[in-house]
Design an enzyme around this catalytic site. Sequence first.
Site, short mmCIF file in Angstrom:
data_model
loop_
_atom_site.label_atom_id
_atom_site.label_comp_id
_atom_site.label_asym_id
_atom_site.label_seq_id
_atom_site.Cartn_x
_atom_site.Cartn_y
_atom_site.Cartn_z
N GLU A 99 8.03 -3.89 3.27
CA GLU A 99 8.79 -2.78 3.87
C GLU A 99 8.17 -2.55 5.24
O GLU A 99 7.10 -1.97 5.34
CB GLU A 99 8.65 -1.52 3.01
CG GLU A 99 9.22 -1.62 1.61
CD GLU A 99 10.73 -1.67 1.58
OE1 GLU A 99 11.37 -1.44 2.63
OE2 GLU A 99 11.28 -1.97 0.51
N CYS A 103 9.75 5.57 9.53
CA CYS A 103 10.24 4.20 9.66
C CYS A 103 11.75 4.17 9.79
O CYS A 103 12.30 3.37 10.53
CB CYS A 103 9.78 3.36 8.47
SG CYS A 103 10.25 4.04 6.88
#
Length: 498
Positions: free
Chosen positions: A245, A279
């Site tokens: 990720e 993010c």
Amino acid sequence: MTAVQVPGAPRIEDGLLVSTSPATGAEAGRYPIATAAEVTEAVKRARAAAEWWAGLGFAGRRQRLLRWRALLAQRIEQLAELIHTEGGKPIADAVVELVTAIEHVDWAARNARRVLGPRRVRSRLVLAEFSAHLEYQPYGVIGVIGPWNYPVFTPIGSTAYALAAGNAVVFKPSEYTPAVGQWLVDSFAEVVPEHPVLTAVHGLGDVGAALCRSGVDKIAFTGSTATAKKVMTACAESLTPVLLEAGGKDAMIVDADADLDAAAEACVWGALTNAGQTCIGIERVYAVEPVFDAFVGKVVERAGRLTVGADGADIGPITMPSQLDVIRRHIDDALARGGRAVLGGADAVQPPYVRPTVLVDVPEDSAAVREETFGPTLTINRVRDAEEAVSRANALPYGLGGSVFGRRRAVAIARRLRSGMASVNSTLTFAGMSTLPFGGVGESGFGRIHGEDGLREFGRAKAITRRRARSLLPSTTFDRTPADVARLVKAIKVMYGR
Ligand code: NDP
């Protein structure tokens, strides 16, 4: 570490990792730094614990995980306070992070058996004399490496799902948030005191690297794209599978028929929550020509009202002091290349804070548009139509999330975004939807946490066939005759040859 003590920058004293507040420099905790041998030892202990944990079965694990969830919910204020002290995140942002994380623990615990448990699957006409069984068995020990920006939500996204699937976890928190990481491990040990099913190893990046080489059965990494590549390289040596990720540069598209007030409100929150250190935060907006000016005006009006400071403010300090230089560079570059600051700008960076900054007409090849800024800044560029917006949004190697505001075409546009996730008429909401998978494409990584895909990420598919009758057309035996093979050819032509 440097001799000058920068608030928020971790330092090492007498073999201990000392974590401090970026706002005040107050100490949040100190933890022994693990050597490579200690990391391997932790994985060995976790392997024994994993056997016991897997042996509890789905029901036993569900019960323990739901107790952990209850404990997290009961202590939500305490943990939010620690997140605030250690990383500078405003309490309200910390609470939102925790609510989402708690929901994921709940969903993973309740759904693991349904998604991963043993089940019959359909046989087909070919091999109809066999039944088929499928289950997802735990890997054993999962190494979880986490970032600092969401020190609970991100590791829980892998950890809760890995635990529900029957694995033990060795967790390496970011060097910026070891106290929060240790808090999670300690709270889990209260509900699972018997064995070290979830443990932490502390230190700098080399401890994460050691975890990749420690014999874990899979690594679940959340962090920057640059580190993700290092993790994958290290794991390649032992063919250890990885879930990555990584970073993002998420875009929002504002179409002509969007509700501009709702779009501006969601944009300001999606871009500036957690001081933009998200993010999946909105970093670039493409607004179509007819609504551009009105939209920019509404964003500036809302973002200009936000307060910046240590306690009780909307926007807290930048957690990682070195990131301030990146943010400053992006703003300066955008302005030097013809962009305009309609809010904030050149003097927005006032360590450890950055004032909200909205930049317009920024060249598409500038750092502020192409690189992850990770600060409370936003570019808004004008586009002819939604078509141009999609092509600009998709022009970067990153592909994490995204957002679309509009009515008629919004879902169709969202489907065309080159990203793992998108929200329509909201921002970031897919992260809290525990039934949906979370993850990116391209330089944002691969693999999925959350939802059914997230559970399957932590189980190895085990396929079993079982004979239930004699074979009418024997083929998988040397006892077959030429006549059997001829019948097989005939059957296949009847079944598939049309
Ligand atoms: P980093 O990549 O710097 O660090 C992530 C973790 O990896 C930290 O625990 C770090 O340890 C560790 N690490 C560092 N070097 C190595 C190595 N060689 N081998 C193994 N592990 C290592 O990211 P940040 O902590 O700065 O986090 C911010 C980044 O995370 C942003 O790019 C953001 O977009 C991304 N992110 C992605 C999310 C997603 O779900 N896709 C969610 C949240 C963040 P140490 O801290 O000690 O250096």
